[in-house]
Scaffold this active site. Sequence first.
Site, PDB file in Angstrom:
ATOM      1  N   ASP A 172      35.963  48.829  41.386  1.00  0.00           N
ATOM      2  CA  ASP A 172      35.918  47.813  42.115  1.00  0.00           C
ATOM      3  C   ASP A 172      34.581  46.951  42.216  1.00  0.00           C
ATOM      4  O   ASP A 172      33.627  47.800  42.175  1.00  0.00           O
ATOM      5  CB  ASP A 172      36.424  48.138  43.417  1.00  0.00           C
ATOM      6  CG  ASP A 172      37.848  48.602  43.569  1.00  0.00           C
ATOM      7  OD1 ASP A 172      38.705  48.251  42.437  1.00  0.00           O
ATOM      8  OD2 ASP A 172      38.179  49.138  44.486  1.00  0.00           O
ATOM      9  N   GLN A 204      34.528  38.402  39.994  1.00  0.00           N
ATOM     10  CA  GLN A 204      34.962  37.721  40.954  1.00  0.00           C
ATOM     11  C   GLN A 204      34.691  36.116  40.755  1.00  0.00           C
ATOM     12  O   GLN A 204      33.926  35.669  40.534  1.00  0.00           O
ATOM     13  CB  GLN A 204      34.147  37.871  42.424  1.00  0.00           C
ATOM     14  CG  GLN A 204      34.324  39.386  42.826  1.00  0.00           C
ATOM     15  CD  GLN A 204      33.288  39.867  43.728  1.00  0.00           C
ATOM     16  OE1 GLN A 204      32.188  39.479  43.485  1.00  0.00           O
ATOM     17  NE2 GLN A 204      33.469  40.753  44.371  1.00  0.00           N
ATOM     18  N   ARG A 238      39.335  43.226  35.431  1.00  0.00           N
ATOM     19  CA  ARG A 238      40.265  42.851  36.518  1.00  0.00           C
ATOM     20  C   ARG A 238      39.510  41.506  36.962  1.00  0.00           C
ATOM     21  O   ARG A 238      38.488  41.535  37.543  1.00  0.00           O
ATOM     22  CB  ARG A 238      40.308  43.755  37.787  1.00  0.00           C
ATOM     23  CG  ARG A 238      41.094  42.940  38.759  1.00  0.00           C
ATOM     24  CD  ARG A 238      41.176  43.994  40.131  1.00  0.00           C
ATOM     25  NE  ARG A 238      41.718  45.343  39.977  1.00  0.00           N
ATOM     26  CZ  ARG A 238      41.109  46.316  40.809  1.00  0.00           C
ATOM     27  NH1 ARG A 238      40.252  46.072  41.637  1.00  0.00           N
ATOM     28  NH2 ARG A 238      41.589  47.426  40.629  1.00  0.00           N
TER      29      ARG A 238
END
Length: 325
Positions: free
Chosen positions: A125, A155, A179
Amino acid sequence: MGLFGRVIVGMMPLTPRFIIRWIAKRYVAGTDIPSAIELMSRMSSEGACFTVDVLGEDIESLDEAQFFMDEYSRLLDAIVENNLDANISIKPTALGLLIDESTALANIEELLIRAAEDDIFVRLDMEDHRVTQATIDTAIAMHTKGLTNIGVVLQGRLFRTLSDILEVSSVTGSSTDFRICKGIYLESAEISHTRYREIVDATNRSIDLMLDSGAYTAIASHDTPVIKHSLESLKSRGMGPGVEDPRYSEPVPRSAGKGPGYEFQFLLGVRGNIRRNLAKQGHRTRVYVPYGTKWYEYSMRRLRENPEVALHVAKALLMPWSNRR
Ligand code: FAD
């Protein structure tokens, strides 16, 4: 944040814990491994797969990191024993990244090796700007050691993200696995976009660059303009459900449970209707399942970091029937 949001945030510390627990139960699987397993077994019938997160981050001593090591090890055993289509998400600061980088690296390496034995992927993460570079460096260091069952989160709101995509992909090649999300931490205007439309546009540009760089792209957003853009981008590149990843002439070796070069990811409890629709259309959809005893701290921290969440909390209080997963 509007006045309404400020009032809700101000009231949260005064709100009885049982009310917070009732609200959080939509977003958190429970306090222990059996609750998370039970939830995933139930949700498997919706065509979803999972990534599981043990709640907790930013620890104060390395002893706390050992708790996470032991818990993730038990979690991996439980995923295998219950034959679940699940991988794991870890927060590098929970494994010591802000206390002692070399210990954190050793911990992450140990977990990766353990997960690789069962062909399970590990997602790092992404936390706030203090650890962006160290998190990326960790993933690259593991790849360099031949441990490829790892990928980072980037991000969209950060200015640096486009160049991070190029840098990581240039080192980790066809096994790059990102991700992409907008980013929950409200970073300063010096390093990030701060307006909604700019964040959406920047996130969409990142998704396109990830797809064009050949990376496995896990799109983690509940926002309609991002999902719509992603579907168009996938289609224009000949990517989609049931189609082999056209960016490669030979299948790329990846950990178990991956889609054809991309997948959609949703937080537990958020916009399940959109997720189920995507799954019905054949897209790989993954639910992020947090569990753990630190559910209260998690909920409160998320709220302080991004008070937009306050509006969802208010909705759960005022329209309790909407507080479903
Ligand atoms: P938004 O515009 O915030 O949301 C779109 C709509 O979704 C809202 O209007 C609302 O209807 C609904 N919604 C969104 N959030 C909630 C909620 N909490 N409760 C109820 N409804 C809601 N951020 C990081 O910084 N690092 C990470 O590693 C990270 N991992 C993530 C993993 C997954 C699977 C997902 C889905 C998100 C992750 N995020 C992470 C959070 C992400 O960066 C955003 O903060 C979050 O997803 C909200 O942005 P959005 O794109 O969904 O759009």
